[in-house]
Design a protein around this motif. Structure first.
Motif, PDB file in Angstrom:
ATOM      1  N   PRO A  87      -3.830  10.027  -0.264  1.00 25.64           N
ATOM      2  CA  PRO A  87      -3.720   9.404  -1.586  1.00 25.64           C
ATOM      3  C   PRO A  87      -2.997   8.067  -1.436  1.00 25.64           C
ATOM      4  O   PRO A  87      -1.985   7.984  -0.739  1.00 25.64           O
ATOM      5  CB  PRO A  87      -2.875  10.390  -2.384  1.00 25.64           C
ATOM      6  N   LEU A  88      -3.522   7.029  -2.077  1.00 29.14           N
ATOM      7  CA  LEU A  88      -2.889   5.717  -1.951  1.00 29.14           C
ATOM      8  C   LEU A  88      -3.129   4.865  -3.176  1.00 29.14           C
ATOM      9  O   LEU A  88      -4.023   5.128  -3.968  1.00 29.14           O
ATOM     10  CB  LEU A  88      -3.384   4.994  -0.690  1.00 29.14           C
ATOM     11  N   ILE A 121       2.067  16.615   5.283  1.00 26.63           N
ATOM     12  CA  ILE A 121       3.475  16.646   5.699  1.00 26.63           C
ATOM     13  C   ILE A 121       4.448  16.124   4.653  1.00 26.63           C
ATOM     14  O   ILE A 121       5.647  16.321   4.805  1.00 26.63           O
ATOM     15  CB  ILE A 121       3.689  15.889   7.031  1.00 26.63           C
ATOM     16  N   HIS A 122       3.965  15.464   3.596  1.00 27.04           N
ATOM     17  CA  HIS A 122       4.856  14.911   2.574  1.00 27.04           C
ATOM     18  C   HIS A 122       4.718  15.669   1.270  1.00 27.04           C
ATOM     19  O   HIS A 122       3.603  15.994   0.838  1.00 27.04           O
ATOM     20  CB  HIS A 122       4.526  13.433   2.298  1.00 27.04           C
ATOM     21  N   ALA A 123       5.840  15.945   0.634  1.00 19.91           N
ATOM     22  CA  ALA A 123       5.831  16.548  -0.700  1.00 19.91           C
ATOM     23  C   ALA A 123       5.171  15.568  -1.669  1.00 19.91           C
ATOM     24  O   ALA A 123       5.065  14.373  -1.399  1.00 19.91           O
ATOM     25  CB  ALA A 123       7.264  16.850  -1.142  1.00 19.91           C
ATOM     26  N   ALA A 124       4.741  16.064  -2.815  1.00 19.88           N
ATOM     27  CA  ALA A 124       4.010  15.239  -3.790  1.00 19.88           C
ATOM     28  C   ALA A 124       4.809  14.026  -4.254  1.00 19.88           C
ATOM     29  O   ALA A 124       4.229  13.002  -4.613  1.00 19.88           O
ATOM     30  CB  ALA A 124       3.600  16.090  -4.981  1.00 19.88           C
ATOM     31  N   ILE A 147       0.874  -1.164   0.000  1.00 16.01           N
ATOM     32  CA  ILE A 147       0.000   0.000   0.000  1.00 16.01           C
ATOM     33  C   ILE A 147       0.916   1.220   0.000  1.00 16.01           C
ATOM     34  O   ILE A 147       1.618   1.486   0.972  1.00 16.01           O
ATOM     35  CB  ILE A 147      -0.928   0.004   1.224  1.00 16.01           C
ATOM     36  N   VAL A 148       0.935   1.911  -1.112  1.00 12.37           N
ATOM     37  CA  VAL A 148       1.820   3.062  -1.303  1.00 12.37           C
ATOM     38  C   VAL A 148       0.984   4.311  -1.047  1.00 12.37           C
ATOM     39  O   VAL A 148      -0.053   4.517  -1.694  1.00 12.37           O
ATOM     40  CB  VAL A 148       2.407   3.064  -2.732  1.00 12.37           C
ATOM     41  N   TRP A 149       1.419   5.142  -0.104  1.00 13.04           N
ATOM     42  CA  TRP A 149       0.601   6.275   0.317  1.00 13.04           C
ATOM     43  C   TRP A 149       1.459   7.464   0.711  1.00 13.04           C
ATOM     44  O   TRP A 149       2.673   7.369   0.824  1.00 13.04           O
ATOM     45  CB  TRP A 149      -0.282   5.857   1.497  1.00 13.04           C
ATOM     46  N   ARG A 150       0.780   8.588   0.928  1.00  7.06           N
ATOM     47  CA  ARG A 150       1.444   9.773   1.467  1.00  7.06           C
ATOM     48  C   ARG A 150       0.440  10.604   2.244  1.00  7.06           C
ATOM     49  O   ARG A 150      -0.754  10.566   1.981  1.00  7.06           O
ATOM     50  CB  ARG A 150       2.117  10.602   0.391  1.00  7.06           C
TER      51      ARG A 150
END
Length: 75
Positions: free
Chosen positions: A60-61, A31-34, A24-27
């Motif tokens: 977003p994931l 707090i995280h840049a794009a 599962i790839v997420w941000r």
């Protein structure tokens, strides 16, 4: 007995030692840049639980198979 798991990737769910088959790839956009991504690994039993936890926070994931993620990293 009681040694390390006999698989390469382990589920990220607390106290789970099952083999991870999903990434599962997420941000967190607050707090995280794009271009910054984090990855949680999930077994079959915890894939939906971990995905739903992140989705409930509107992060977003993407859900990918571990093998797909490995192929991408080899390129």
């Amino acid at each position: 007995m009681g040694g390390a798991p006999e698989h390469r990737y382990t589920c990220s769910r607390a106290r789970c030692t099952a083999e991870a088959r999903w990434a599962i790839v997420w941000r967190n956009p607050k707090i995280h840049a794009a271009d910054r991504r984090k990855t949680w690994l999930a077994c079959e039993a915890h894939r939906d639980e971990l995905r739903d936890f992140l989705a409930a926070r509107d992060f977003p994931l993407e859900v990918r198979s571990v093998s797909e993620l490995e192929e991408q990293n080899e390129q």
